[in-house]
Design a protein around this motif. Structure first.
Motif: not given
Length: 343
Positions: A137, A218, A222, A265, A269
């Motif tokens: 992230f 990930s 993202l 977002v 998540i």
């Protein structure tokens, strides 16, 4: 005077925090029926598994020297002691009683009570998954924002291509590539495991490959979500107004645009966290990492009912808390949702 100022600060803090605590408490109360329904489904599926759970629990060496009558009597005694002679509905409530008292039963595969090891497996999974996701992230935010601000430039096109490549590669393929490169060819990182039995290598080197796989698997998704969310927000009238007022570009991007781009977002998540732990079965199996994924895979192979029900309940609770995280996150970043839900 100083005391009054401190009391005023405490009162202001309480006024700001209490509505959120009340909202979280209200949401938890509404999740109770969902927990009950999920627990019924899990318990029913475990009961429908083939095989006799008592026979699976009994060590063959214990009954090796018994006559057939003694063996049957021993099995029936164990059935009564463990409550398997009672109706299913009674066993369901007894199971809940055990869960609420942190008594998750006995593992046939590991031959010891589940509450003796389940905590370490959960912590091992949290260590690699949460660290990997936080790193992903933190890396994705600046790359995704810059890609949106520099839309259709060479930088944006390179990021888009790399993201598509990253999304296309499954996590097990990334894991095998990293093992081949860093463990087999360069020989600078261990193939698998969590600690060096010889005590030569430091423990942190065993985290590098599993965390890297989670970061890489990930990161691409993202970046795409942050980029697309930022592009939509940057088209808004209030962003043009902010720029027309002469605000610094960093203030416009990070204070006004990014905060509003966080809503989609946060949704991602929230859904990603339980999926991350579910998907870690492959990563933990490849790296022989003693986490919840590896434990679930092992429990399935050995028909370990106690461990399976505990792991499934863990994933269910994790999913519900992820939904709670989404609801609270919406209220934190969107004043409209906060005004509607947090009173």
């Amino acid at each position: 005077m100083e005391k009054e100022k401190q009391q005023g600060k405490i009162r202001t803090l309480f006024d700001n925090v209490f509505p959120y605590l009340k909202y979280i408490g209200n949401r938890l109360f509404h999740l109770l029926p969902v927990v009950i329904i999920i627990s019924i489904v899990i318990f029913t599926l475990i009961q429908l598994m083939p095989g006799d759970p008592i026979l699976a629990m009994i060590n063959p060496e214990t009954t090796a020297n018994m006559t057939e009558e003694q063996r049957v009597a021993y099995i029936e005694t164990m059935r009564k002691v463990l409550g398997y002679d009672k109706p299913v509905i009674v066993r369901y409530f007894l199971w809940w009683k055990d869960v609420l008292t942190a008594n998750f039963g006995y593992s046939v595969a590991l031959n010891k009570p589940i509450n003796e090891f389940i905590g370490s497996y959960i912590m091992n999974s949290f260590k690699v998954n949460i660290v990997g996701f936080v790193l992903a992230f933190l890396i994705a935010i600046p790359i995704g924002i810059k890609s949106a601000v520099k839309k259709n430039t060479r930088y944006d096109k390179v990021v888009t291509v790399m993201s598509m490549v990253g999304i296309s590669l499954p996590s097990f393929f990334m894991a095998l590539l990293l093992v081949l490169l860093f463990s087999a060819v360069l020989r600078i990182l261990p193939f698998s495991g969590m600690v060096d039995p010889r005590g030569v290598r430091p423990e942190y080197v065993y985290y590098i490959l599993p965390v890297s796989v989670i970061v890489l698997s990930s990161l691409a998704g993202l970046i795409r979500y942050i980029r697309n969310a930022m592009i939509e927000v940057l088209k808004a009238d209030y962003i043009r107004t902010s720029r027309a007022k002469g605000l610094a570009e960093k203030v416009v991007i990070y204070r006004h645009a990014f905060k509003n781009a966080l809503i989609p977002v946060i949704t991602i998540i929230g859904f990603w966290i339980p999926a991350l732990f579910g998907g870690s079965i492959i990563v933990e199996k490849i790296f022989a990492w003693p986490g919840m994924g590896l434990l679930m895979n092992q429990a399935y192979q050995f028909k370990d009912r106690g461990v399976l029900s505990t792991v499934l309940l863990f994933f269910a609770v994790l999913t519900l808390f992820a939904n709670l995280f989404i609801d609270v996150g919406y209220a934190l970043v969107d004043p409209r949702i906060k005004a509607r839900r947090i009173k």
